[in-house]
Design an enzyme around this catalytic site. Sequence first.
Site, PDB file in Angstrom:
ATOM      1  N   ASN A  97       0.879  -1.175   0.000  1.00 54.39           N
ATOM      2  CA  ASN A  97       0.000   0.000   0.000  1.00 54.39           C
ATOM      3  C   ASN A  97       0.913   1.221   0.000  1.00 54.39           C
ATOM      4  O   ASN A  97       1.460   1.592   1.029  1.00 54.39           O
ATOM      5  CB  ASN A  97      -0.888  -0.025   1.258  1.00 54.39           C
ATOM      6  CG  ASN A  97      -1.699   1.256   1.421  1.00 54.39           C
ATOM      7  OD1 ASN A  97      -1.794   2.059   0.481  1.00 54.39           O
ATOM      8  ND2 ASN A  97      -2.287   1.444   2.594  1.00 54.39           N
ATOM      9  N   TRP A  98       1.074   1.794  -1.193  1.00 52.97           N
ATOM     10  CA  TRP A  98       2.014   2.920  -1.332  1.00 52.97           C
ATOM     11  C   TRP A  98       1.485   4.201  -0.683  1.00 52.97           C
ATOM     12  O   TRP A  98       2.215   5.168  -0.554  1.00 52.97           O
ATOM     13  CB  TRP A  98       2.297   3.200  -2.808  1.00 52.97           C
ATOM     14  CG  TRP A  98       3.154   2.169  -3.483  1.00 52.97           C
ATOM     15  CD1 TRP A  98       3.739   1.075  -2.912  1.00 52.97           C
ATOM     16  CD2 TRP A  98       3.537   2.151  -4.872  1.00 52.97           C
ATOM     17  NE1 TRP A  98       4.463   0.381  -3.859  1.00 52.97           N
ATOM     18  CE2 TRP A  98       4.348   1.013  -5.066  1.00 52.97           C
ATOM     19  CE3 TRP A  98       3.255   2.975  -5.970  1.00 52.97           C
ATOM     20  CZ2 TRP A  98       4.897   0.690  -6.311  1.00 52.97           C
ATOM     21  CZ3 TRP A  98       3.795   2.659  -7.213  1.00 52.97           C
ATOM     22  CH2 TRP A  98       4.606   1.528  -7.374  1.00 52.97           C
ATOM     23  N   LYS A  99       0.203   4.201  -0.338  1.00 52.32           N
ATOM     24  CA  LYS A  99      -0.437   5.412   0.200  1.00 52.32           C
ATOM     25  C   LYS A  99      -0.200   6.587  -0.772  1.00 52.32           C
ATOM     26  O   LYS A  99      -0.036   6.349  -1.967  1.00 52.32           O
ATOM     27  CB  LYS A  99       0.054   5.692   1.617  1.00 52.32           C
ATOM     28  CG  LYS A  99      -0.062   4.447   2.510  1.00 52.32           C
ATOM     29  CD  LYS A  99       0.005   4.733   3.972  1.00 52.32           C
ATOM     30  CE  LYS A  99      -0.149   3.420   4.736  1.00 52.32           C
ATOM     31  NZ  LYS A  99      -0.262   3.603   6.168  1.00 52.32           N
ATOM     32  N   GLU A 139      -7.102   5.109   7.468  1.00 57.39           N
ATOM     33  CA  GLU A 139      -6.876   6.525   7.129  1.00 57.39           C
ATOM     34  C   GLU A 139      -8.081   7.114   6.395  1.00 57.39           C
ATOM     35  O   GLU A 139      -8.363   8.305   6.523  1.00 57.39           O
ATOM     36  CB  GLU A 139      -5.571   6.652   6.310  1.00 57.39           C
ATOM     37  CG  GLU A 139      -4.349   6.408   7.194  1.00 57.39           C
ATOM     38  CD  GLU A 139      -3.129   5.830   6.483  1.00 57.39           C
ATOM     39  OE1 GLU A 139      -3.083   5.840   5.248  1.00 57.39           O
ATOM     40  OE2 GLU A 139      -2.216   5.359   7.203  1.00 57.39           O
ATOM     41  N   HIS A 184      -9.666   1.525   4.527  1.00 60.78           N
ATOM     42  CA  HIS A 184      -8.418   1.716   5.271  1.00 60.78           C
ATOM     43  C   HIS A 184      -8.680   2.700   6.414  1.00 60.78           C
ATOM     44  O   HIS A 184      -9.471   3.635   6.269  1.00 60.78           O
ATOM     45  CB  HIS A 184      -7.331   2.252   4.343  1.00 60.78           C
ATOM     46  CG  HIS A 184      -5.980   2.235   4.986  1.00 60.78           C
ATOM     47  ND1 HIS A 184      -5.582   3.205   5.866  1.00 60.78           N
ATOM     48  CD2 HIS A 184      -4.962   1.340   4.909  1.00 60.78           C
ATOM     49  CE1 HIS A 184      -4.361   2.908   6.302  1.00 60.78           C
ATOM     50  NE2 HIS A 184      -3.957   1.787   5.728  1.00 60.78           N
ATOM     51  N   SER A 210       2.909  -1.882  10.409  1.00 60.66           N
ATOM     52  CA  SER A 210       4.350  -1.938  10.694  1.00 60.66           C
ATOM     53  C   SER A 210       4.947  -3.321  10.464  1.00 60.66           C
ATOM     54  O   SER A 210       5.864  -3.732  11.179  1.00 60.66           O
ATOM     55  CB  SER A 210       4.637  -1.443  12.117  1.00 60.66           C
ATOM     56  OG  SER A 210       4.229  -0.087  12.256  1.00 60.66           O
ATOM     57  N   GLU A 250      -5.886  -4.556  10.413  1.00 58.92           N
ATOM     58  CA  GLU A 250      -4.870  -3.527  10.620  1.00 58.92           C
ATOM     59  C   GLU A 250      -5.191  -2.760  11.903  1.00 58.92           C
ATOM     60  O   GLU A 250      -5.986  -1.803  11.876  1.00 58.92           O
ATOM     61  CB  GLU A 250      -4.858  -2.549   9.441  1.00 58.92           C
ATOM     62  CG  GLU A 250      -4.483  -3.194   8.133  1.00 58.92           C
ATOM     63  CD  GLU A 250      -3.816  -2.201   7.186  1.00 58.92           C
ATOM     64  OE1 GLU A 250      -2.728  -2.514   6.713  1.00 58.92           O
ATOM     65  OE2 GLU A 250      -4.365  -1.119   6.955  1.00 58.92           O
ATOM     66  N   GLY A 275       1.956   2.559  10.731  1.00 59.34           N
ATOM     67  CA  GLY A 275       2.924   3.641  10.584  1.00 59.34           C
ATOM     68  C   GLY A 275       3.561   4.060  11.900  1.00 59.34           C
ATOM     69  O   GLY A 275       4.198   5.111  11.973  1.00 59.34           O
ATOM     70  N   GLY A 310       2.684  -1.038   4.316  1.00 63.01           N
ATOM     71  CA  GLY A 310       2.773   0.380   3.975  1.00 63.01           C
ATOM     72  C   GLY A 310       4.205   0.789   3.725  1.00 63.01           C
ATOM     73  O   GLY A 310       4.762   0.565   2.641  1.00 63.01           O
TER      74      GLY A 310
END
Length: 251
Positions: A9-11, A96, A94, A209, A165, A171, A230
């Site tokens: 997941n490159w965000k 976020e 997600h 992480s 998650e 992160g 991530g």
Amino acid sequence: MRKKLIVGNWKMNGSLQANAALLEQLRNGYDPARAELAVCASAPYLAQLQSLLAGSGIDWGAQDVSAHEPGAYTGEVSAEMLRDFACRYVIVGHSERRQYHGESDDVVAAKAQRALSAGITPIVCVGETWRDREAGRTEFVVKRQLSAVIHTVGHCTSEIVVAYEPVWAIGTGQTATPEQAQAVHAVLRAQLRAATAHADRNRILYGGSMNPANAAALLAQPDVDGGLIGSASLDAGQFLSIVAACPWVAQ
Ligand code: PGA
């Protein structure tokens, strides 16, 4: 044991130049015998993924999809558009998106449904905050989040990928222990089993992480079917080390 699935997941990271270099390294270093591999990028880069990953055995996907059918929704990206770029996956729900964009369980469920109707596999993210965990509400929260999706997608439940998650692990460098991850994955598997006779097909990924140092122990858990990665997915060496940490599965 299911073959593991490792998804990057490159965000909101990347550039045409940086992506090309990263994808080239992935193409050269990926061992398909070890695990399935996919990367999920921001929508403007899907054409690049399609052209640079075609024939590589590496799949690609998006990080979000509209809950709506095509129409007057300025700025949105429909499931049909993702299909145009041959996306195999799309991440939905997600944390976020839930946190910064106010996505409710119902919106996430509608997104999963739109993806499935376009032939794209949704990677449905669930996870508790630290406050939830401290209050003993982990199971309640993840079951509530998943049940909204199961309720909406019905008989397609066996086609979704679930990603557990924990919000406190994303992160932060703080990972769930393998035992904590397995405990929640077992709860999710039981919930899927109650909803579909084919829950053994569902892959449940762990995210938060995950890195080359902790991946092997997490991926060795019986209900951890892969990882949603991530920051470590932005570094080809680290990402491929996570693939290499997948236990060998006889085909
Ligand atoms: P992280 O992100 O690996 O950087 O913790 C995981 C994710 O948010 O999917």
